[in-house]
Design an enzyme around this catalytic site. Structure first.
Site, PDB file in Angstrom:
ATOM      1  N   ASP A  11       0.871  -1.183   0.000  1.00 42.84           N
ATOM      2  CA  ASP A  11       0.000   0.000   0.000  1.00 42.84           C
ATOM      3  C   ASP A  11       0.907   1.232   0.000  1.00 42.84           C
ATOM      4  OD1 ASP A  11      -2.391   1.622   0.423  1.00 42.84           O
ATOM      5  OD2 ASP A  11      -1.786   1.818   2.510  1.00 42.84           O
ATOM      6  N   SER A  12       0.302   2.381  -0.192  1.00 46.55           N
ATOM      7  CA  SER A  12       1.066   3.636  -0.117  1.00 46.55           C
ATOM      8  C   SER A  12       1.583   3.884   1.309  1.00 46.55           C
ATOM      9  CB  SER A  12       0.161   4.798  -0.516  1.00 46.55           C
ATOM     10  OG  SER A  12      -0.973   4.824   0.327  1.00 46.55           O
ATOM     11  N   CYS A  74      -4.272  -1.299  -2.121  1.00 50.95           N
ATOM     12  CA  CYS A  74      -4.465   0.149  -2.255  1.00 50.95           C
ATOM     13  C   CYS A  74      -5.277   0.365  -3.524  1.00 50.95           C
ATOM     14  CB  CYS A  74      -3.092   0.805  -2.375  1.00 50.95           C
ATOM     15  SG  CYS A  74      -3.120   2.543  -2.813  1.00 50.95           S
ATOM     16  N   GLU A 155      -5.824   9.298   9.320  1.00 56.02           N
ATOM     17  CA  GLU A 155      -4.434   9.144   9.787  1.00 56.02           C
ATOM     18  C   GLU A 155      -4.146  10.012  11.002  1.00 56.02           C
ATOM     19  OE1 GLU A 155      -1.596   9.305   6.617  1.00 56.02           O
ATOM     20  OE2 GLU A 155      -2.059   7.212   6.167  1.00 56.02           O
ATOM     21  N   CYS A 187     -11.189   2.799  -0.828  1.00 55.46           N
ATOM     22  CA  CYS A 187      -9.906   3.222  -0.271  1.00 55.46           C
ATOM     23  C   CYS A 187      -9.666   2.355   0.957  1.00 55.46           C
ATOM     24  CB  CYS A 187      -9.952   4.691   0.131  1.00 55.46           C
ATOM     25  SG  CYS A 187      -8.447   5.239   0.957  1.00 55.46           S
ATOM     26  N   HIS A 189      -8.157   2.860   3.616  1.00 61.18           N
ATOM     27  CA  HIS A 189      -8.250   3.527   4.926  1.00 61.18           C
ATOM     28  C   HIS A 189      -9.679   3.521   5.466  1.00 61.18           C
ATOM     29  CE1 HIS A 189      -4.330   5.207   3.992  1.00 61.18           C
ATOM     30  NE2 HIS A 189      -4.292   5.871   5.131  1.00 61.18           N
TER      31      HIS A 189
HETATM   32  N1  DGL Z   1      -4.767   3.433   0.732  1.00 55.76           N
HETATM   33  C1  DGL Z   1      -4.918   4.280  -0.440  1.00 55.76           C
HETATM   34  C2  DGL Z   1      -6.056   3.765  -1.331  1.00 55.76           C
HETATM   35  O1  DGL Z   1      -6.653   2.742  -1.054  1.00 55.76           O
HETATM   36  C3  DGL Z   1      -5.214   5.721  -0.096  1.00 55.76           C
HETATM   37  C4  DGL Z   1      -4.126   6.467   0.560  1.00 55.76           C
HETATM   38  C5  DGL Z   1      -3.308   7.298  -0.377  1.00 55.76           C
HETATM   39  O2  DGL Z   1      -3.819   8.243  -1.022  1.00 55.76           O
HETATM   40  O3  DGL Z   1      -2.127   6.998  -0.471  1.00 55.76           O
HETATM   41  O4  DGL Z   1      -6.337   4.389  -2.334  1.00 55.76           O
END
Ligand code: DGL
Length: 268
Positions: A11-12, A74, A155, A187, A189
């Site tokens: 993931d990012s 992600c 976050e 997403c 998150h």
């Molecule tokens: N976890 C990323 C996603 O699912 C979002 C976070 C980011 O923008 O890096 O798109």
């Protein structure tokens, strides 16, 4: 490939730990190597080309560590880099993203319905969910909205409070998301605010998060191919491209327990 090889997940940052957590629950005998590209987050505001370059570098790390599967945990990376990664990785590992399992669920359960989607700018601009749904079932009407503040809000630990209620209400009240039967949380998150979103809709709209779908599609792949590991797994590894104590503290939010993060550079 053999059952003893680990599962790679990336993931990012640490949001993808929601997917890693679902994988651990569904597949307790598998060993995981998680890579969070904390040096380059957020991906949601980056160009497709930048996310593709990061994804290839991360795939190299996970392949070097002998992963049998790479899970793109992600949505932004799944929308920008799935096709490229499949071509690049070839037969060396199997690629699973977070989009296809969700598309299958929506096609199965919401044919003929109006479905909303919230995600990063990259995911919404890519239009990938709309394209994949339309290729299978043209009766699903997808209504999308980019909600970039939510990643930062989560976050910073703002959920289940007055500020998060207001931000969520402002986004979900947008004209783009009216009269929907279900909402895709596009997403990784967003599972952390799933309950709050359900409460906003007074449980009248189905709130869909892909982590469990991803874990079951991984389980099906491993079972079908004879790659399911039996017995005790090797310890998991959690790598990040930039280490801070606050990233490590935040792992509890996404994984349910604090995990130790190891720094691993992407570029020398
Ligand atoms: N976890 C990323 C996603 O699912 C979002 C976070 C980011 O923008 O890096 O798109």
């Amino acid at each position: 490939m053999s059952p003893d090889q680990p599962i790679g997940i990336f993931d990012s940052g640490i949001g993808g730990l929601t997917v890693a957590h679902a994988i651990q629950q569904a597949l307790p005998h598998e060993s995981m190597i998680y890579f969070g590209d904390t040096a380059h987050l957020p991906y949601g505001d980056k160009s497709e080309a930048a996310i593709q370059a990061y994804s290839i570098k991360i795939a190299d790390v996970l392949l070097k560590m002998n992963c049998k599967v790479i899970v793109i945990a992600c949505n932004s990376a799944s929308s920008a880099a799935t096709d490229l990664l499949k071509e690049y990785v070839g037969k060396r590992a199997h690629i699973i993203n977070v989009i296809d399992p969700m598309v299958s669920l929506v096609v199965d359960q919401f044919s003929g319905k109006r479905v909303g989607l919230i995600g990063t700018k990259r995911t919404v601009q890519s239009n990938v969910y709309a394209q994949k749904l339309a290729a299978i079932d043209t009766s699903i009407h997808l209504q999308q909205l980019a909600t970039p503040l939510l990643v930062h809000m989560i976050e910073e630990g703002f959920f289940d409070n007055r500020i998060s209620h207001d931000i969520i209400a402002q986004y979900l009240g947008d004209p783009a998301l009216q009269n929907i039967d279900a909402l895709i949380l596009a997403c990784t998150h967003y599972p952390l605010i799933k309950k709050e979103i359900g409460a906003y809709y007074q449980q009248q709209v189905a709130v869909l998060d892909s982590s469990e779908e991803v874990a079951s599609s991984l389980k099906k792949y491993l079972t079908d191919t004879g790659l399911l590991h039996q017995g005790l797994p090797a310890p998991h590894k959690f790598l990040v491209s930039d280490y801070t104590e606050s990233f490590e503290a935040s792992t509890k939010l996404f994984f349910g327990e604090v995990v130790h993060l190891e720094k691993h550079r992407l570029w020398e």
